[in-house]
Design a protein around this motif. Structure first.
Motif, PDB file in Angstrom:
ATOM      1  N   UNK A 182       0.824  -1.212   0.000  1.00 10.79           N
ATOM      2  CA  UNK A 182       0.000   0.000   0.000  1.00 10.79           C
ATOM      3  C   UNK A 182       0.864   1.269   0.000  1.00 10.79           C
ATOM      4  N   UNK A 183       0.586   2.148  -0.951  1.00  8.89           N
ATOM      5  CA  UNK A 183       1.288   3.426  -1.042  1.00  8.89           C
ATOM      6  C   UNK A 183       2.667   3.356  -1.678  1.00  8.89           C
ATOM      7  N   UNK A 184       3.129   2.152  -2.026  1.00  7.61           N
ATOM      8  CA  UNK A 184       4.506   2.004  -2.505  1.00  7.61           C
ATOM      9  C   UNK A 184       4.711   2.582  -3.906  1.00  7.61           C
ATOM     10  N   UNK A 185       3.725   2.438  -4.792  1.00  9.33           N
ATOM     11  CA  UNK A 185       3.926   2.894  -6.172  1.00  9.33           C
ATOM     12  C   UNK A 185       4.225   4.397  -6.209  1.00  9.33           C
ATOM     13  N   UNK A 186       3.409   5.190  -5.522  1.00 18.27           N
ATOM     14  CA  UNK A 186       3.614   6.635  -5.518  1.00 18.27           C
ATOM     15  C   UNK A 186       4.966   7.018  -4.951  1.00 18.27           C
ATOM     16  N   UNK A 187       5.349   6.368  -3.847  1.00 17.15           N
ATOM     17  CA  UNK A 187       6.649   6.658  -3.242  1.00 17.15           C
ATOM     18  C   UNK A 187       7.792   6.252  -4.158  1.00 17.15           C
ATOM     19  N   UNK A 188       7.627   5.115  -4.825  1.00 14.42           N
ATOM     20  CA  UNK A 188       8.666   4.622  -5.734  1.00 14.42           C
ATOM     21  C   UNK A 188       8.874   5.597  -6.897  1.00 14.42           C
ATOM     22  N   UNK A 189       7.780   6.101  -7.455  1.00 18.97           N
ATOM     23  CA  UNK A 189       7.879   7.054  -8.557  1.00 18.97           C
ATOM     24  C   UNK A 189       8.589   8.332  -8.097  1.00 18.97           C
ATOM     25  N   UNK A 190       8.264   8.812  -6.906  1.00 22.44           N
ATOM     26  CA  UNK A 190       8.926  10.006  -6.366  1.00 22.44           C
ATOM     27  C   UNK A 190      10.431   9.768  -6.195  1.00 22.44           C
ATOM     28  N   UNK A 191      10.776   8.568  -5.746  1.00 21.01           N
ATOM     29  CA  UNK A 191      12.193   8.228  -5.562  1.00 21.01           C
ATOM     30  C   UNK A 191      12.912   8.163  -6.906  1.00 21.01           C
ATOM     31  N   UNK A 192      12.233   7.614  -7.916  1.00 21.57           N
ATOM     32  CA  UNK A 192      12.806   7.585  -9.263  1.00 21.57           C
ATOM     33  C   UNK A 192      13.019   9.006  -9.785  1.00 21.57           C
ATOM     34  N   UNK A 193      12.067   9.883  -9.522  1.00 26.84           N
ATOM     35  CA  UNK A 193      12.190  11.271  -9.965  1.00 26.84           C
ATOM     36  C   UNK A 193      13.397  11.958  -9.320  1.00 26.84           C
ATOM     37  N   UNK A 194      13.617  11.670  -8.035  1.00 21.85           N
ATOM     38  CA  UNK A 194      14.766  12.265  -7.333  1.00 21.85           C
ATOM     39  C   UNK A 194      16.085  11.765  -7.928  1.00 21.85           C
ATOM     40  N   UNK A 195      16.132  10.472  -8.260  1.00 22.28           N
ATOM     41  CA  UNK A 195      17.334   9.902  -8.877  1.00 22.28           C
ATOM     42  C   UNK A 195      17.593  10.577 -10.226  1.00 22.28           C
ATOM     43  N   UNK A 196      16.526  10.752 -11.017  1.00 23.05           N
ATOM     44  CA  UNK A 196      16.677  11.364 -12.334  1.00 23.05           C
ATOM     45  C   UNK A 196      17.137  12.819 -12.217  1.00 23.05           C
ATOM     46  N   UNK A 197      16.602  13.563 -11.246  1.00 19.19           N
ATOM     47  CA  UNK A 197      17.035  14.952 -11.056  1.00 19.19           C
ATOM     48  C   UNK A 197      18.535  15.016 -10.752  1.00 19.19           C
ATOM     49  N   UNK A 198      18.990  14.103  -9.894  1.00 21.59           N
ATOM     50  CA  UNK A 198      20.414  14.076  -9.540  1.00 21.59           C
ATOM     51  C   UNK A 198      21.267  13.707 -10.749  1.00 21.59           C
ATOM     52  N   UNK A 199      20.774  12.758 -11.555  1.00 20.14           N
ATOM     53  CA  UNK A 199      21.495  12.372 -12.781  1.00 20.14           C
ATOM     54  C   UNK A 199      21.607  13.549 -13.734  1.00 20.14           C
ATOM     55  N   UNK A 200      20.493  14.234 -13.922  1.00 21.03           N
ATOM     56  CA  UNK A 200      20.452  15.356 -14.856  1.00 21.03           C
ATOM     57  C   UNK A 200      21.412  16.465 -14.436  1.00 21.03           C
ATOM     58  N   UNK A 201      21.532  16.671 -13.124  1.00 21.67           N
ATOM     59  CA  UNK A 201      22.439  17.715 -12.623  1.00 21.67           C
ATOM     60  C   UNK A 201      23.855  17.192 -12.397  1.00 21.67           C
ATOM     61  N   UNK A 202      24.062  15.901 -12.729  1.00 22.49           N
ATOM     62  CA  UNK A 202      25.377  15.249 -12.605  1.00 22.49           C
ATOM     63  C   UNK A 202      25.905  15.273 -11.159  1.00 22.49           C
ATOM     64  N   UNK A 203      24.982  15.153 -10.220  1.00 21.35           N
ATOM     65  CA  UNK A 203      25.343  15.137  -8.801  1.00 21.35           C
ATOM     66  C   UNK A 203      25.416  13.685  -8.336  1.00 21.35           C
TER      67      UNK A 203
END
Length: 220
Positions: A182-203
């Motif tokens: 329960x609630x995992x899909x939304x949290x997982x997507x948010x975590x993926x978004x954070x990873x992508x933001x860091x990748x994009x900024x090369x951090x």
């Protein structure tokens, strides 16, 4: 597990390896019983037994006078069937998850330096597809797999990808179970978004931190 069961499971695993090595897809014909026996260096009766079991599981079908074919759903489900056996061993499951984590952490570190714009765009598209499935009430299992696969591909290290792929093929059952919480899909997507933001900024420090948190929360 008895010696006979281990032999049977090994043959099923080897057949799965042949499917991958020969790049066979659903609808394609499997090598003949004789050829499988020769390639696996086992008796034809053992191969016949393994094929019969896969047919009973609705993964393959035998067409009279034509041969044995991978069913449309079978090519994607053999790894999941193997996982149901493999993950009965707690230590084996732990080893797979630990190795996957090590590979992905190093891959994302490299990806911060090497990811192409096309790969970053692909990650964005995968995230959007995940959200669509979530909204429609589906589990984005394939999208989750593709997100992590693209992360590893973005390292531009083929050896890392080749080691990673079979680990996660056998982990799709675990991905489904994780996303079913329960609630995992939304949290997982948010975590993926954070990873992508860091990748994009090369951090790389943030990318590794977010990935570690994601894998821990996913219970991989």
């Amino acid at each position: 597990m008895s010696v006979g069961q281990k032999m049977y499971l090994n043959i099923v695993k080897e057949i799965d390896s042949i499917i991958r090595l020969d790049q066979l897809s659903p609808g394609d014909k499997l090598p003949s019983e004789r050829e499988l026996a020769e390639r696996l260096n086992v008796g034809r009766s053992s191969v016949r037994e393994a094929l019969r079991a896969l047919e009973l599981l609705d993964l393959i079908e035998t067409r009279k006078g034509e041969g044995t074919y991978i069913k449309e759903s079978g090519g994607h489900r053999i790894a999941e069937v193997l996982a149901s056996f493999f993950f009965r061993d707690t230590k084996a499951k732990q080893d797979v998850m630990e190795t996957r984590r090590i590979i992905e952490v190093e891959a994302v570190r490299l990806a911060c330096m090497r990811a192409s714009k096309e790969q970053l765009d692909k990650l964005e598209i995968i995230l959007e597809e995940s959200k669509k499935k979530w909204t429609s009430g589906e589990l984005p299992v394939e999208e989750d797999f593709l997100f992590h696969k693209t992360l590893v591909e973005s390292s531009h290290n083929k050896l890392l990808l080749n080691i990673w792929r079979p680990l996660v093929d056998y982990s799709k059952v675990a991905i489904r179970e994780s996303l079913s919480r329960e609630g995992r899909i939304g949290n997982s997507i948010q975590e993926h978004e954070a990873i992508l933001r860091a990748l994009t900024s090369k951090n790389d420090e943030d990318a590794v931190c977010y990935l570690r948190t994601h894998l821990e929360n996913s219970r991989f």
